[in-house]
Design an enzyme around this catalytic site. Structure first.
Site, PDB file in Angstrom:
ATOM      1  N   LYS A 225       0.852  -1.191   0.000  1.00 40.54           N
ATOM      2  CA  LYS A 225       0.000   0.000   0.000  1.00 40.54           C
ATOM      3  C   LYS A 225       0.884   1.236   0.000  1.00 40.54           C
ATOM      4  O   LYS A 225       1.841   1.328   0.767  1.00 40.54           O
ATOM      5  CB  LYS A 225      -0.934  -0.003   1.213  1.00 40.54           C
ATOM      6  CG  LYS A 225      -2.055  -1.034   1.098  1.00 40.54           C
ATOM      7  CD  LYS A 225      -3.005  -0.931   2.264  1.00 40.54           C
ATOM      8  CE  LYS A 225      -4.210  -1.853   2.079  1.00 40.54           C
ATOM      9  NZ  LYS A 225      -5.131  -1.381   1.025  1.00 40.54           N
TER      10      LYS A 225
ATOM     11  N   LYS B 195     -14.292  -7.645  -4.755  1.00 42.41           N
ATOM     12  CA  LYS B 195     -14.514  -7.846  -3.328  1.00 42.41           C
ATOM     13  C   LYS B 195     -16.013  -8.061  -3.119  1.00 42.41           C
ATOM     14  O   LYS B 195     -16.782  -7.093  -3.140  1.00 42.41           O
ATOM     15  CB  LYS B 195     -14.033  -6.627  -2.526  1.00 42.41           C
ATOM     16  CG  LYS B 195     -12.531  -6.381  -2.650  1.00 42.41           C
ATOM     17  CD  LYS B 195     -12.126  -5.087  -1.963  1.00 42.41           C
ATOM     18  CE  LYS B 195     -10.619  -4.882  -2.065  1.00 42.41           C
ATOM     19  NZ  LYS B 195     -10.199  -3.571  -1.569  1.00 42.41           N
TER      20      LYS B 195
END
Length: 362
Positions: free
Chosen positions: A163, A271
């Site tokens: 990230k 997701k």
């Protein structure tokens, strides 16, 4: 008669999980339990786990709405629920509550398959085919990120996702450079996830800089719903772009088709908690395949209840690519399960037992 109940569980992170939207320390999830009064011992369990700042159904009245949906389904007095199919069950939940759709779909499939946490019947759940996963590097100061990178490499991960967007961009580039000095692209796949942290007018230059590190892809370089800017980036970026947050809230077939046809992304990230469950995710996969767009599955920080369902669903389609399903070890108080990570593979160990949830059936 079909019955449903739910209970809250607060997951506690083992560390401060940094994202571009802030630091996560706790995560509230809701276990939806489904059973038939004629067979109260057989219970299907699903998980509704909306994420703050990301899920469209993360809202102050979420619990009230969940209670109302459960009440409405029960009021239908459904008998012979085994004759219902997944689509019929899914349509009982309003489309603006994707996490609840995912939970009820999971609970229904679990119940139909005997209430043993077997959502699908495939080689993964029988312990024969593990799923490759990426190692996730959370945002934090440089030392914390270096520590995570070293741990993942030592564990044998063949793909790492880092990230970015929290610390200084040059520091992040130095971290990527240090990885590449030790592990060339043919040995280690590198992905980065910006979570929309770049501004449109600076994104392309940053992507050119990131290209020095032979990245597999970058997730969501700019914030969603900037279609023209994202399309231009996908056309010009030397690093392949994967859409993630961009998919949230796009529920109709026409919305999904327009998004993919306008932006033309190389990849999409799926997701189920965020896009509306199994059927909605399946629709995204079908649309992507038609357009030769790559995809992979990622959990949305669910507990092992939700992670198990997503992993079993993933195994229905693909067990070759690296998926983002390594989140089971994030919490102090996760539900103990047969899921296990060995090197860079998520496996299901059928001989292990699930930790029972507190009984809430009447």
């Amino acid at each position: 008669m079909l019955r449903l109940k739910f209970q809250k569980h607060t997951l506690r992170f083992k560390f401060d999980a940094g994202t571009s939207r802030g630091v996560l320390r706790e995560h509230d999830v809701y276990y939806v339990c489904l059973w038939d009064t004629t067979q109260p011992e057989k219970i299907g369990v699903g998980e509704a786990a909306p994420l703050k700042g990301l899920s469209i159904d993360y809202r102050p009245d979420f619990v009230d709405q969940l209670a109302l949906i459960v009440e409405n389904i029960e009021s239908l007095n459904i008998e012979n629920a085994e004759y219902y199919n997944l689509k019929e069950i899914s349509q009982l939940i309003p489309i603006e509550f994707p996490a609840i759709r995912f939970a009820v779909e999971t609970a229904f499939l679990d119940w139909k398959n005997g209430g043993q946490k077997q959502i699908f019947d495939n080689s993964f759940v029988h312990g024969k085919r593990p799923i490759p996963i990426n190692g996730l590097i959370w945002m934090g100061d440089e030392g914390f990120m270096q520590q995570q990178i070293a741990e993942k490499l030592e564990q044998g991960f063949g793909c790492i996702k880092m990230k970015i967007g929290a610390i200084d961009f040059e520091q992040e580039c130095q971290l990527l450079a240090s990885i590449r000095r030790k592990f060339p692209a043919e040995q280690l796949t590198l992905r980065v996830d910006a979570n929309g942290a770049f501004k449109p007018d600076e994104a392309l230059e940053k992507l050119k800089r990131l290209n020095e590190f032979e990245l597999h892809s970058i997730e969501q370089p700019i914030r969603p719903n900037q279609l023209a800017s994202m399309r231009q980036l996908c056309e010009q970026s030397p690093v392949p772009i994967a859409l993630d947050e961009e998919l949230i809230g796009k529920f109709s077939l026409s919305e999904k088709e327009r998004l993919l046809d306008v932006i033309k992304p190389p990849y999409i990230i799926l997701k189920p908690t965020l896009v509306g469950g199994f059927l909605a995710t399946q629709e995204w996969i079908d649309l992507a395949k038609k357009r030769k767009i790559g995809w992979w599955m990622t959990s949305a920080l669910e507990s092992n209840i939700g992670l198990n369902a997503i992993a079993q669903f993933t195994a229905e389609y693909d067990t070759k690519n690296f998926h983002g399903l390594g989140t089971g070890s994030l919490y102090h108080n996760n539900v103990e399960s047969p899921l296990a990570i060995v090197k860079d593979r998520l496996s299901y160990q059928p001989r292990k037992y699930w930790e029972p949830l507190p009984a809430i059936t009447e």
